[in-house]
Design a protein around this motif. Structure first.
Motif, PDB file in Angstrom:
ATOM      1  N   GLU A 411      10.700 -23.501 -40.023  1.00 48.40           N
ATOM      2  CA  GLU A 411      12.124 -23.811 -39.837  1.00 48.40           C
ATOM      3  C   GLU A 411      12.386 -24.372 -38.441  1.00 48.40           C
ATOM      4  O   GLU A 411      13.165 -25.318 -38.277  1.00 48.40           O
ATOM      5  CB  GLU A 411      12.965 -22.553 -40.065  1.00 48.40           C
ATOM      6  N   GLU A 563      26.187 -10.452 -38.230  1.00 48.40           N
ATOM      7  CA  GLU A 563      25.524 -10.748 -39.502  1.00 48.40           C
ATOM      8  C   GLU A 563      26.552 -11.021 -40.603  1.00 48.40           C
ATOM      9  O   GLU A 563      26.427 -11.992 -41.361  1.00 48.40           O
ATOM     10  CB  GLU A 563      24.631  -9.561 -39.878  1.00 48.40           C
ATOM     11  N   ARG A 567      27.170 -14.607 -42.527  1.00 45.22           N
ATOM     12  CA  ARG A 567      27.007 -14.757 -43.983  1.00 45.22           C
ATOM     13  C   ARG A 567      28.217 -15.456 -44.592  1.00 45.22           C
ATOM     14  O   ARG A 567      28.076 -16.299 -45.487  1.00 45.22           O
ATOM     15  CB  ARG A 567      26.781 -13.387 -44.623  1.00 45.22           C
ATOM     16  N   THR A 569      30.117 -17.503 -42.915  1.00 42.26           N
ATOM     17  CA  THR A 569      30.050 -18.875 -42.410  1.00 42.26           C
ATOM     18  C   THR A 569      29.129 -19.720 -43.286  1.00 42.26           C
ATOM     19  O   THR A 569      29.416 -20.886 -43.574  1.00 42.26           O
ATOM     20  CB  THR A 569      29.552 -18.887 -40.952  1.00 42.26           C
ATOM     21  N   GLU A 570      28.026 -19.136 -43.724  1.00 41.87           N
ATOM     22  CA  GLU A 570      27.118 -19.843 -44.634  1.00 41.87           C
ATOM     23  C   GLU A 570      27.807 -20.156 -45.956  1.00 41.87           C
ATOM     24  O   GLU A 570      27.530 -21.184 -46.585  1.00 41.87           O
ATOM     25  CB  GLU A 570      25.872 -18.991 -44.883  1.00 41.87           C
ATOM     26  N   LEU A 571      28.710 -19.274 -46.367  1.00 41.37           N
ATOM     27  CA  LEU A 571      29.467 -19.522 -47.594  1.00 41.37           C
ATOM     28  C   LEU A 571      30.443 -20.681 -47.391  1.00 41.37           C
ATOM     29  O   LEU A 571      30.616 -21.532 -48.272  1.00 41.37           O
ATOM     30  CB  LEU A 571      30.226 -18.244 -47.975  1.00 41.37           C
ATOM     31  N   PRO A 574      27.436 -24.237 -46.247  1.00 42.79           N
ATOM     32  CA  PRO A 574      26.036 -23.943 -46.596  1.00 42.79           C
ATOM     33  C   PRO A 574      25.015 -24.705 -45.758  1.00 42.79           C
ATOM     34  O   PRO A 574      23.878 -24.245 -45.609  1.00 42.79           O
ATOM     35  CB  PRO A 574      25.956 -24.349 -48.073  1.00 42.79           C
ATOM     36  N   ARG A 577      22.932 -22.820 -43.071  1.00 45.69           N
ATOM     37  CA  ARG A 577      22.029 -21.722 -43.433  1.00 45.69           C
ATOM     38  C   ARG A 577      20.626 -21.862 -42.837  1.00 45.69           C
ATOM     39  O   ARG A 577      20.077 -20.891 -42.311  1.00 45.69           O
ATOM     40  CB  ARG A 577      21.966 -21.594 -44.961  1.00 45.69           C
ATOM     41  N   PRO A 578      19.993 -23.046 -42.871  1.00 46.18           N
ATOM     42  CA  PRO A 578      18.625 -23.137 -42.323  1.00 46.18           C
ATOM     43  C   PRO A 578      18.549 -22.932 -40.811  1.00 46.18           C
ATOM     44  O   PRO A 578      17.459 -22.727 -40.273  1.00 46.18           O
ATOM     45  CB  PRO A 578      18.197 -24.562 -42.693  1.00 46.18           C
ATOM     46  N   TYR A 579      19.689 -22.998 -40.139  1.00 46.63           N
ATOM     47  CA  TYR A 579      19.702 -22.880 -38.681  1.00 46.63           C
ATOM     48  C   TYR A 579      19.905 -21.436 -38.213  1.00 46.63           C
ATOM     49  O   TYR A 579      19.937 -21.182 -37.011  1.00 46.63           O
ATOM     50  CB  TYR A 579      20.821 -23.753 -38.098  1.00 46.63           C
ATOM     51  N   ILE A 580      20.057 -20.511 -39.143  1.00 45.54           N
ATOM     52  CA  ILE A 580      20.388 -19.130 -38.795  1.00 45.54           C
ATOM     53  C   ILE A 580      19.200 -18.217 -39.077  1.00 45.54           C
ATOM     54  O   ILE A 580      18.628 -18.248 -40.170  1.00 45.54           O
ATOM     55  CB  ILE A 580      21.625 -18.653 -39.582  1.00 45.54           C
ATOM     56  N   HIS A 582      18.388 -14.503 -39.612  1.00 49.58           N
ATOM     57  CA  HIS A 582      18.925 -13.172 -39.885  1.00 49.58           C
ATOM     58  C   HIS A 582      17.863 -12.151 -39.469  1.00 49.58           C
ATOM     59  O   HIS A 582      16.781 -12.105 -40.057  1.00 49.58           O
ATOM     60  CB  HIS A 582      19.253 -13.029 -41.369  1.00 49.58           C
TER      61      HIS A 582
END
Length: 639
Positions: A411, A563, A567, A569-571, A574, A577-580, A582
C-alpha cells in the motif's frame, strides 16, 4: 549437579512486589486512569518485574537464530526442500538478506546464528556458532527424534549460549529458528503438552497446499501415536517428537530466566519451545513477553497454556524473530513513557509541539470543498504496487508469511508511486484538541511522539462555529502536514480536559456503532446523530483525512474515537480507504483507550518494520536459496 539442574534451581519468580509499587505510582500520577494503557501497561510492569529495577535502561537485545535439520522433512511436509535449512543459514551470515537480518536491524538487536544440528558440513560458514548436537534429528514418523541424552544436551547447549550472551551484557533475548519441517515438530510438541489432536494444532507452515496439509496432519498424528510422548515430562516430549533447535531455544529461555533477563517470544515454534521450558521450570514464564499471534493454530494453544496474551496480530508465519523485534520497539516506547510519567508532576518534559488554532471566523471561500476532494482523489499507483508485490513474493521467505506487513508495504508503494519506498519516511502526529489541553495528556503525547520520532501539531478546535469551519480547519492542517510528512498519525484528545481517557470514544461508540461494532448509520446521517460537542472534532478530522489522502500520505489512526470517525469518512469518501492504516484493533489488540498518539506511534513502527522488510531482505535468486515446490509459492516464486 548438572548444568540443567543448576539452571532450573536458579529460576525464581520475577519481582512482582516491585511491579506492584510501579503500578501504584502509575495509578497516582494518572489519577486512576492507568488502565487506559491496556495491555501496554502489563507489558511495562512485567518488564520492570523481570529486571527488578524501577527505572531500567533500554534493553540490550540479541537475536539468536537456532538452526537444525529435521528427519521428518523426508516426509515432504514443507513447501521447501531439506537443503533450504543450510541455504538459509548461509543467507543469514553471508548474504545477510533474510528476515532475521532485516528485523534485527529494525530492532537494533545484535544477531547470532547457531548450528545445533544441520545435516551438512557447516565448517566453512563464517560467523556460525558451532553448538552441534548431531547431524539432524531422526524422522519422528518412524521413531523418536533423538535420545533422551541428546535432548538434555540440546537444552544444555542452549543454556551455555545463554550464559555466554548474558556475560557479554545482553539482557533481552529474541529467539528464532530455522529448520525445514519445524512447524510439523512444533505442532507435535504442542499437541503432546496441550493435549490436543493433530488436526487441532497443525497449520500450513510454509504456505503448503491442501493436499500437503492433510499429509502433514497425518504425519503429526502418526508421530504422536507411534512415540507416545509423556506430557508430564518435557524432556521425553523433546526427545520423542522435538528437534535440536527446540531444545536449544528452551535452554536459552531457561538460561536468561535464571539471570532475571527478558525473553520476547516470537511465533509458533518459539511458543512450543516455551512450553518445554515451562514444563521444566514453571516460574520461567515470568520472564516471557509474548509478541504476536500468528497464523499457526498450535501457537494459540501454546500461548493459552503459557498464560500469555500477545499484543500484535499481524498474521505472521515466519519464525525469525520478526514479531518479537516489533514488540521490542514497543517495549522501549513504554519504558520511555514510564520515564516521563514516573517523574511527574515535579519534573515534566518539554512539549515542543506546533500549535494551530481554529479561527473564530466563518471559513474562507475556497474551491477546496468536500466535492472537490471527492472528484480529484488519486488512485494508488498500481504499477508500483505490482512491482512491489512481485518483489515481496520473491524475498527469501514462504509466500505471504509476513502477513499484514506485506500488505502495508504494498500500500505504501502504491501511495508513494515508488515500488521500493525508503525506510526513513518523515512522520508527524496531528492531534486535535480543545481550547485547553490536559497537562498529563500532553506529557503522554510528548513521550509517545518522541519514541515514534514524530513531530506533533496540536490543532485546537473551537465549538460554536459551522461544521464547514471545522472541516476547513482540519483540511488545512491535513493538507499542510501531508506535503512534508508521508506518514501522518491522526489523533484527538478528550474534549473535556478533566474527563477520563476514553470518554470521547465511549460516547461515539454508544451513539454511532451497533452492538456488534458495525456502523449504525448511513454516511449522510451519522453526523446528525453524533454528540453535539464532538461534531466539530469530527468535522475537523474528516477534513484532515480527506486532504492528507489527497496528498498521498499514509494516515495512521490512533485511539477508538479516531477509528470510528475514519470509518465513517471511508463511508463518505471510499477513495480514502487505501490511504488509511487501521491500527487498533486490526493489527494491535492492546485494549488501549488512551488518546493522544500512543497507538498511532505503534502503527508508525509497524509501517517502518514493513519497509525494513522490503528494503533489507533479498530475493531467492540473490540469496541462492531454493524456491517453493508446493502451494501458491510454487507458482509465484522465481529463482
Amino acid at each position: 549437579m548438572s548444568l540443567l539442574n543448576r539452571t532450573l534451581t536458579a529460576i525464581e519468580p520475577a519481582n512482582h512486589e516491585l511491579a506492584q509499587q510501579a503500578a501504584a505510582q502509575l495509578t497516582k500520577v494518572m489519577e486512576g486512569d492507568e488502565d487506559s494503557l491496556g495491555l501496554l501497561k502489563d507489558l511495562l510492569l512485567k518488564y520492570l518485574s523481570i529486571t527488578g529495577e524501577m527505572h531500567p535502561a533500554a534493553p540490550d537485545k540479541c537475536t539468536v537464530i537456532c538452526c537444525a535439520s529435521h528427519g521428518v522433512a523426508a516426509e515432504a511436509v514443507s513447501a521447501y526442500p531439506e537443503e533450504t535449512t543450510l541455504q538459509m543459514t548461509k543467507s543469514y551470515l553471508i548474504g545477510q538478506g533474510a528476515a532475521a537480518n532485516a528485523f534485527a536491524n529494525f530492532a537494533d538487536s545484535e544477531i547470532f546464528i547457531a548450528d545445533f544440528g544441520i545435516k551438512a558440513d557447516t565448517a566453512d560458514i563464517p560467523g556460525l556458532l558451532d553448538c552441534r548436537i548431531g547431524n539432524g534429528t531422526d524422522n519422528i514418523a518412524q521413531g523418536p527424534a533423538m535420545s533422551r541424552e541428546q535432548a538434555i544436551a540440546a537444552l544444555e547447549k542452549g543454556i551455555e549460549l545463554a550464559e555466554k550472551l548474558v556475560a557479554e551484557g545482553f539482557d533481552c533475548l529474541l529467539p528464532g529458528e530455522m529448520g525445514i519441517a519445524n512447524t510439523t515438530v512444533s505442532a507435535a510438541i504442542c499437541a503432546a503438552i496441550c493435549n490436543k489432536t493433530a488436526a487441532e494444532v497443525t497449520g500450513r507452515g510454509t504456505n503448503i497446499s491442501d493436499e500437503r496439509l492433510a499429509k502433514k496432519t497425518a504425519i503429526v498424528e502418526k508421530a504422536l501415536n507411534l512415540n507416545q510422548p509423556d506430557n508430564t515430562d518435557a524432556i521425553d516430549v523433546l526427545a520423542k517428537v522435538g528437534g535440536f533447535e527446540f531444545g536449544a531455544i528452551a535452554g536459552l529461555m531457561l538460561g536468561f530466566a535464571a539471570h532475571h533477563k527478558a525473553v520476547i517470544l516470537d511465533g509458533s515454534n518459539c511458543a512450543a519451545a516455551a512450553l518445554i521450558a515451562q514444563n521444566l521450570a514453571p516460574d520461567c514464564v515470568d520472564y516471557f513477553l509474548p509478541s504476536h499471534r500468528g497464523g499457526e493454530p498450535a501457537q494459540g494453544f501454546a500461548l493459552e497454556k503459557l498464560g500469555l496474551t500477545p499484543i500484535l496480530h499481524l498474521d505472521l508465519r515466519l519464525g525469525e524473530a520478526c514479531g518479537s523485534s516489533i514488540l521490542a520497539r514497543e517495549l522501549e516506547a513504554m519504558l520511555n513513557l514510564w520515564d516521563v510519567v514516573s517523574h511527574l508532576p515535579h519534573d515534566p518534559v518539554e512539549t515542543p509541539f506546533q500549535q494551530a488554532y481554529m479561527p473564530n471566523l466563518a471559513p474562507k471561500v475556497t474551491n477546496k470543498t468536500f466535492d472537490f476532494y471527492l472528484s480529484t482523489m488519486q488512485d494508488l499507483d498500481t504499477q508500483a504496487m505490482e512491482v512491489c508485490k512481485e518483489r515481496l513474493d520473491n524475498l527469501v521467505k514462504p509466500l505471504e508469511s509476513l502477513g499484514a506487513l506485506e500488505q502495508i508495504a504494498t500500500e505504501i508503494a502504491g501511495i508513494m508511486g515508488d515500488e521500493l519506498p525508503n525506510c526513513d519516511l518523515d512522520r508527524a502526529l496531528l492531534c486535535f484538541t480543545s481550547k485547553v489541553s490536559n497537562p498529563l495528556q500532553m506529557q503522554l503525547t510528548a513521550a509517545s511522539s518522541q519514541s515514534a520520532k514524530a513531530d506533533v501539531t496540536l490543532a485546537h478546535v473551537r465549538e460554536g462555529l459551522p461544521l464547514t469551519a471545522a472541516f476547513d480547519f482540519g483540511r488545512e492542517q491535513g493538507e499542510f502536514l501531508s506535503l512534508s510528512y508521508p506518514l501522518l498519525g491522526l489523533s484527538m484528545t478528550e474534549m473535556d480536559e478533566h474527563a477520563p481517557f476514553g470518554t470521547t470514544a465511549d460516547l461515539l461508540r454508544q451513539e454511532l456503532l451497533n452492538a456488534d461494532g458495525s456502523l449504525k448509520y448511513p454516511a449522510d446521517e451519522f453526523l446528525a446523530h453524533a454528540p453535539e460537542a464532538v461534531q466539530p472534532f469530527i468535522g475537523a478530522m474528516i477534513g484532515a483525512i480527506i486532504a492528507a489522502a489527497h496528498n498521498s500520505a499514509l494516515i495512521i489512526l490512533d485511539d477508538e474515537a479516531s477509528e470510528i470517525i475514519a470509518r465513517y469518512t471511508e463511508l463518505l469518501c471510499p477513495a480514502v480507504r487505501p490511504y488509511i492504516l487501521h491500527v487498533q484493533p486490526l493489527l494491535v489488540k492492546a485494549n488501549c483507550t488512551l488518546p493522544g498518539g500512543l497507538i498511532a506511534g505503534l502503527g508508525m513502527d509497524i509501517a517502518e518494520a514493513a519497509l525494513y522488510m522490503l528494503n533489507y531482505m533479498r530475493t531467492f535468486a540473490e540469496s541462492k536459496v531454493a524456491i517453493a515446490s508446493d502451494g501458491p509459492g510454487a507458482q509465484r516464486q522465481q529463482n
